[in-house]
Design a protein around this motif. Structure first.
Motif, PDB file in Angstrom:
ATOM      1  N   UNK A 112       0.816  -1.213   0.000  1.00  0.00           N
ATOM      2  CA  UNK A 112       0.000   0.000   0.000  1.00  0.00           C
ATOM      3  C   UNK A 112       0.853   1.268   0.000  1.00  0.00           C
ATOM      4  N   UNK A 113       2.067   1.205   0.541  1.00  0.00           N
ATOM      5  CA  UNK A 113       2.944   2.383   0.497  1.00  0.00           C
ATOM      6  C   UNK A 113       3.351   2.721  -0.936  1.00  0.00           C
ATOM      7  N   UNK A 114       3.582   1.694  -1.750  1.00  0.00           N
ATOM      8  CA  UNK A 114       3.925   1.912  -3.163  1.00  0.00           C
ATOM      9  C   UNK A 114       2.735   2.519  -3.895  1.00  0.00           C
ATOM     10  N   UNK A 115       1.547   1.997  -3.620  1.00  0.00           N
ATOM     11  CA  UNK A 115       0.337   2.525  -4.257  1.00  0.00           C
ATOM     12  C   UNK A 115       0.145   3.990  -3.881  1.00  0.00           C
ATOM     13  N   UNK A 159       4.540  -2.266 -12.214  1.00  0.00           N
ATOM     14  CA  UNK A 159       3.297  -1.534 -12.001  1.00  0.00           C
ATOM     15  C   UNK A 159       3.098  -1.467 -10.493  1.00  0.00           C
ATOM     16  N   UNK A 160       2.362  -0.474  -9.976  1.00  0.00           N
ATOM     17  CA  UNK A 160       1.444   0.388 -10.711  1.00  0.00           C
ATOM     18  C   UNK A 160       2.150   1.461 -11.540  1.00  0.00           C
ATOM     19  N   UNK A 195       7.632  10.026 -15.194  1.00  0.00           N
ATOM     20  CA  UNK A 195       8.302  10.148 -13.900  1.00  0.00           C
ATOM     21  C   UNK A 195       8.377   8.772 -13.248  1.00  0.00           C
ATOM     22  N   UNK A 196       9.592   8.370 -12.890  1.00  0.00           N
ATOM     23  CA  UNK A 196       9.790   7.093 -12.213  1.00  0.00           C
ATOM     24  C   UNK A 196       9.905   7.322 -10.700  1.00  0.00           C
ATOM     25  N   UNK A 197       9.514   6.314  -9.935  1.00  0.00           N
ATOM     26  CA  UNK A 197       9.770   6.334  -8.498  1.00  0.00           C
ATOM     27  C   UNK A 197      10.187   4.935  -8.067  1.00  0.00           C
ATOM     28  N   UNK A 198      10.757   4.840  -6.875  1.00  0.00           N
ATOM     29  CA  UNK A 198      11.339   3.581  -6.413  1.00  0.00           C
ATOM     30  C   UNK A 198      10.246   2.568  -6.086  1.00  0.00           C
ATOM     31  N   UNK A 199      10.267   1.441  -6.826  1.00  0.00           N
ATOM     32  CA  UNK A 199       9.334   0.357  -6.561  1.00  0.00           C
ATOM     33  C   UNK A 199       9.882  -0.570  -5.490  1.00  0.00           C
ATOM     34  N   UNK A 200       9.599  -1.858  -5.618  1.00  0.00           N
ATOM     35  CA  UNK A 200      10.040  -2.824  -4.620  1.00  0.00           C
ATOM     36  C   UNK A 200      10.390  -4.131  -5.302  1.00  0.00           C
ATOM     37  N   UNK A 201      11.482  -4.755  -4.857  1.00  0.00           N
ATOM     38  CA  UNK A 201      11.859  -6.050  -5.407  1.00  0.00           C
ATOM     39  C   UNK A 201      10.854  -7.132  -5.031  1.00  0.00           C
TER      40      UNK A 201
END
Length: 231
Positions: A112-115, A159-160, A195-201
């Protein structure tokens, strides 16, 4: 702004070697797709979710919802022959403007933090695309030769991928071609900066049997962590 999630789930399970579409395979007690939907509802109970499925899968989805007692509200939309067409169809279900997070149905571990980060950044920049840095060395090949590349210049796209609704809807009005592999490439082709932002592995896409094993282990670890937090 009104927030939407457009979840695309049209996989057939070919690479995962299953007769059951991968989005419907059971993972830690629930079908993969239900884990994905729950992740967005953990982010916000007021989000509107549009679920894009092949028409032939509508009955399967409704049957699974009854079987698992899963009654989170979603708006069903029929997909197309390609992901491009499916997203375009899903966007038709959005009335008015706002922000839409377009997400793979088989990425059930999105946090949910990524969203939330995707919506906050898209509100400022019109787009916010999750991405992670490469861990391995990479080389580019050209017939019989190879050349080392600077991996720090590259990102793996996830994604998202979240956009201002009007912008991405207009971008999807363009003609489809095979080079438009995700929503970011569609928006970029229409002249928009991405615009990119840091996702998660951990935000893996379930494609192979090994991915299911990894996803199950990660989900179990999260559940164990939640239990410790409550104790």
């Amino acid at each position: 702004m009104k927030e939407y999630a457009l979840i695309v789930a049209g996989g057939k399970g070919t690479r995962i070697k299953s007769k059951t579409p991968k989005q419907f395979l059971e993972l830690e007690g629930l079908p993969v797709l239900m884990h994905t939907i729950l992740a967005f509802y953990r982010y916000s109970e007021s989000i509107q979710i549009i679920l894009v499925l092949p028409a032939d899968d509508f009955a399967t989805w409704e049957s699974l919802c009854a079987q698992y007692g899963f009654y989170k509200p979603v708006v069903l939309q029929q997909g197309g022959d390609t992901r491009f067409q499916s997203v375009k169809n899903g966007l038709e279900k959005i009335e008015g403007d706002g922000l839409v997070a377009i997400h793979d149905g088989v990425r059930p571990l999105v946090h949910e933090d990524i969203i939330g980060a995707s919506f906050r950044l898209a509100a400022v920049h019109q787009s916010a695309v999750a991405a992670v840095r490469l861990k391995e060395s990479i080389r580019i090949t050209d017939q019989d030769t190879t050349k080392a590349m600077d991996r720090s210049r590259f990102r793996l796209i996830q994604t998202p991928q979240t956009f201002q609704v009007g912008m991405i809807r207009r971008a999807y009005a363009q003609k489809e071609d095979d080079t438009l592999t995700d929503d970011a490439s569609v928006a970029e082709r229409a002249g928009h900066s991405i615009s990119l932002f840091e996702g998660s592995y951990e935000n893996i896409k379930i494609t192979t049997p090994e991915d299911l094993v990894v996803a199950a282990a990660l989900l179990k670890s999260r559940k164990d962590g939640y239990k410790k937090d409550k104790s």
